[in-house]
Design a protein around this motif. Structure first.
Motif, PDB file in Angstrom:
ATOM      1  N   THR A 142       8.561   2.062  -7.004  1.00 20.88           N
ATOM      2  CA  THR A 142       9.839   1.347  -6.959  1.00 20.88           C
ATOM      3  C   THR A 142      10.775   1.901  -5.885  1.00 20.88           C
ATOM      4  O   THR A 142      11.862   1.377  -5.711  1.00 20.88           O
ATOM      5  CB  THR A 142      10.544   1.440  -8.325  1.00 20.88           C
ATOM      6  N   HIS A 143      10.353   2.958  -5.165  1.00 14.16           N
ATOM      7  CA  HIS A 143      11.338   3.587  -4.272  1.00 14.16           C
ATOM      8  C   HIS A 143      11.822   2.628  -3.191  1.00 14.16           C
ATOM      9  O   HIS A 143      12.952   2.714  -2.749  1.00 14.16           O
ATOM     10  CB  HIS A 143      10.801   4.901  -3.685  1.00 14.16           C
ATOM     11  N   ASP A 144      10.951   1.714  -2.738  1.00 12.87           N
ATOM     12  CA  ASP A 144      11.335   0.754  -1.692  1.00 12.87           C
ATOM     13  C   ASP A 144      11.548  -0.646  -2.244  1.00 12.87           C
ATOM     14  O   ASP A 144      11.479  -1.624  -1.495  1.00 12.87           O
ATOM     15  CB  ASP A 144      10.241   0.697  -0.609  1.00 12.87           C
ATOM     16  N   MET A 145      11.818  -0.764  -3.538  1.00 15.56           N
ATOM     17  CA  MET A 145      11.937  -2.102  -4.109  1.00 15.56           C
ATOM     18  C   MET A 145      13.053  -2.922  -3.464  1.00 15.56           C
ATOM     19  O   MET A 145      12.995  -4.145  -3.399  1.00 15.56           O
ATOM     20  CB  MET A 145      12.152  -2.028  -5.620  1.00 15.56           C
ATOM     21  N   CYS A 175       6.871  12.525   0.783  1.00  6.32           N
ATOM     22  CA  CYS A 175       5.673  11.675   0.689  1.00  6.32           C
ATOM     23  C   CYS A 175       5.909  10.351   1.409  1.00  6.32           C
ATOM     24  O   CYS A 175       4.990   9.781   2.010  1.00  6.32           O
ATOM     25  CB  CYS A 175       5.323  11.402  -0.773  1.00  6.32           C
ATOM     26  N   ASP A 176       7.137   9.880   1.361  1.00  5.68           N
ATOM     27  CA  ASP A 176       7.508   8.626   2.021  1.00  5.68           C
ATOM     28  C   ASP A 176       7.276   8.734   3.532  1.00  5.68           C
ATOM     29  O   ASP A 176       6.632   7.874   4.148  1.00  5.68           O
ATOM     30  CB  ASP A 176       8.998   8.383   1.712  1.00  5.68           C
ATOM     31  N   VAL A 177       7.762   9.828   4.129  1.00  6.82           N
ATOM     32  CA  VAL A 177       7.596  10.010   5.576  1.00  6.82           C
ATOM     33  C   VAL A 177       6.111  10.219   5.906  1.00  6.82           C
ATOM     34  O   VAL A 177       5.567   9.605   6.825  1.00  6.82           O
ATOM     35  CB  VAL A 177       8.420  11.219   6.075  1.00  6.82           C
ATOM     36  N   ALA A 219       0.847  -1.202   0.000  1.00  8.26           N
ATOM     37  CA  ALA A 219       0.000   0.000   0.000  1.00  8.26           C
ATOM     38  C   ALA A 219       0.884   1.255   0.000  1.00  8.26           C
ATOM     39  O   ALA A 219       0.598   2.236  -0.692  1.00  8.26           O
ATOM     40  CB  ALA A 219      -0.907  -0.007   1.233  1.00  8.26           C
ATOM     41  N   HIS A 220       1.967   1.196   0.750  1.00  8.71           N
ATOM     42  CA  HIS A 220       2.871   2.337   0.883  1.00  8.71           C
ATOM     43  C   HIS A 220       3.487   2.729  -0.468  1.00  8.71           C
ATOM     44  O   HIS A 220       3.473   3.904  -0.841  1.00  8.71           O
ATOM     45  CB  HIS A 220       3.956   1.975   1.892  1.00  8.71           C
ATOM     46  N   VAL A 221       4.013   1.761  -1.200  1.00  7.16           N
ATOM     47  CA  VAL A 221       4.692   2.136  -2.453  1.00  7.16           C
ATOM     48  C   VAL A 221       3.695   2.722  -3.460  1.00  7.16           C
ATOM     49  O   VAL A 221       4.017   3.658  -4.190  1.00  7.16           O
ATOM     50  CB  VAL A 221       5.525   0.980  -3.083  1.00  7.16           C
ATOM     51  N   ASP A 232      18.540   7.354  -2.914  1.00 11.94           N
ATOM     52  CA  ASP A 232      18.655   8.624  -2.169  1.00 11.94           C
ATOM     53  C   ASP A 232      17.397   9.048  -1.398  1.00 11.94           C
ATOM     54  O   ASP A 232      17.405  10.119  -0.785  1.00 11.94           O
ATOM     55  CB  ASP A 232      19.018   9.760  -3.147  1.00 11.94           C
ATOM     56  N   HIS A 233      16.319   8.258  -1.395  1.00 11.40           N
ATOM     57  CA  HIS A 233      15.087   8.801  -0.799  1.00 11.40           C
ATOM     58  C   HIS A 233      15.116   8.888   0.732  1.00 11.40           C
ATOM     59  O   HIS A 233      14.208   9.446   1.337  1.00 11.40           O
ATOM     60  CB  HIS A 233      13.846   8.031  -1.277  1.00 11.40           C
ATOM     61  N   HIS A 234      16.177   8.374   1.366  1.00  8.31           N
ATOM     62  CA  HIS A 234      16.328   8.575   2.818  1.00  8.31           C
ATOM     63  C   HIS A 234      17.435   9.582   3.126  1.00  8.31           C
ATOM     64  O   HIS A 234      17.820   9.730   4.285  1.00  8.31           O
ATOM     65  CB  HIS A 234      16.598   7.246   3.527  1.00  8.31           C
TER      66      HIS A 234
HETATM   67 FE   LIG Z   1       9.158   4.137   1.666  1.00  9.95          FE
END
Ligand SMILES: [Fe+2]
Ligand SMILES: [Fe+2]
Length: 309
Positions: free
Chosen positions: A140-143, A222-224, A108-110, A195-197
């Motif tokens: 795909t950010h957390d793939m 958006c991730d946080v 759901a998150h991705v 790099d998203h973290h």
């Molecule tokens: Fe994430």
């Protein structure tokens, strides 16, 4: 990219070893991996037409606060039509099946980070179509989490230092796995995964570099935000929307993310839908975080030696 020593191994979805534990990840070693695996590209399919993805997205969009953020029917219809044109290599789409079957939070998150970042990109970036049509804005950010044990992803109590390192490994793992499936380490999706973290004050991981790319910054915010407003195994409940927005505002105060992205998120959360540049942000913090939250806590190691894979 500067060399990064991989704390853990990286495998593809079908368990092929791409990099062993302790390998050095550099442009050269990654190029060598891609070269040795051939350059034949994978078949592709549109994300929104894959399995139940479109219906799942529509279901998530019907819940609060997404129903407010995505309240303009025509705009959403146009956005979905645009997104329907984005093609993904089949193995990347299959990773969604993996998450849907084994870790629904991540599934759901991705998808929600994908949709949220798309709409904020529309508000913030003049070249947003170009950016989101590169399949780079979220699913795909957390793939790289395909390389993290489910026992860590779904753990309800604080992570040990070793488990925390394993979780953080998803950034480098995502970079490699996406380079492998896209056959291109320069692809924006690979940069986003790596790099998203990272943060605007260099306090992020895996490299502690400055968060600069506006698209990566939008996805980081958006991730946080999505992680706060959705339930998580390690908390007693989700953050209410106001408290989540206050947490994101706090990040801007600490220079971890830029003010424009925070303002755009807050503007989308207002029913009057003002332009983000007209948003005034209250300095007052009134929200109450959930009573139990193990995120960021470090548990005692039961065995000080890192587990070998
Ligand atoms: Fe994430
Ligand atoms: Fe992540």
């Amino acid at each position: 990219m500067p060399g990064l020593i991989l704390q853990y191994s990286i495998r593809s979805l079908d368990h092929q070893l791409l990099f062993p534990q302790k390998a050095l990840l550099t442009k050269e070693t990654l190029d060598a991996l891609l070269y040795s695996h051939g350059t034949q590209s994978y078949q592709t399919s549109p994300l929104l037409l894959y399995g139940s993805v479109k219906q799942d997205c529509l279901d998530f969009l019907g819940t609060i606060p997404f129903a407010i953020i995505f309240s303009h029917e025509k705009e959403i219809k146009d956005l979905l039509s645009l997104l329907e044109t984005i093609q993904y290599p089949i193995p990347i789409l299959q990773s969604l099946d993996y998450f849907k079957g084994h870790d629904f939070y991540t599934y759901a998150h991705v998808l929600m980070v994908f949709l949220l970042s798309t709409i904020l990109a529309k508000d913030l970036l003049s070249d947003y179509q170009e950016r989101i049509l590169l399949p780079a804005t979220g699913p795909t950010h957390d793939m790289g989490k395909i390389c993290v044990p489910l026992s860590i992803l779904k753990k309800k109590t604080p992570l040990t230092k070793m488990e925390r390192r394993f979780l953080e490994h998803h950034t480098a793992a995502g970079y490699v796995v996406l380079s492998y499936y896209n056959k291109d380490p320069e692809h924006l999706a690979c940069k986003v995964a790596l790099d998203h973290h990272e943060r605007g004050d260099k306090s992020g991981y895996p490299r502690g570099i400055l968060l600069e790319d506006p698209m990566v910054e939008i996805i980081a915010a958006c991730d946080v935000y999505d992680a706060l407003i959705m339930p998580r195994p390690y908390r007693s409940g989700a953050y209410d929307n106001r408290t989540a927005l206050e947490e994101i505002t706090e990040m801007a105060k600490q220079n971890k993310i830029g003010w424009d992205v925070v303002k755009a998120l807050i503007a989308r959360n207002r029913k009057s839908n003002p332009h983000y540049k007209e948003i005034a942000i209250s300095a007052e913090k009134r929200g109450t975080p959930p009573s139990y939250n193990a995120y960021g806590m470090i548990a005692e190691e039961t065995d000080s030696k890192d587990r070998a894979e």
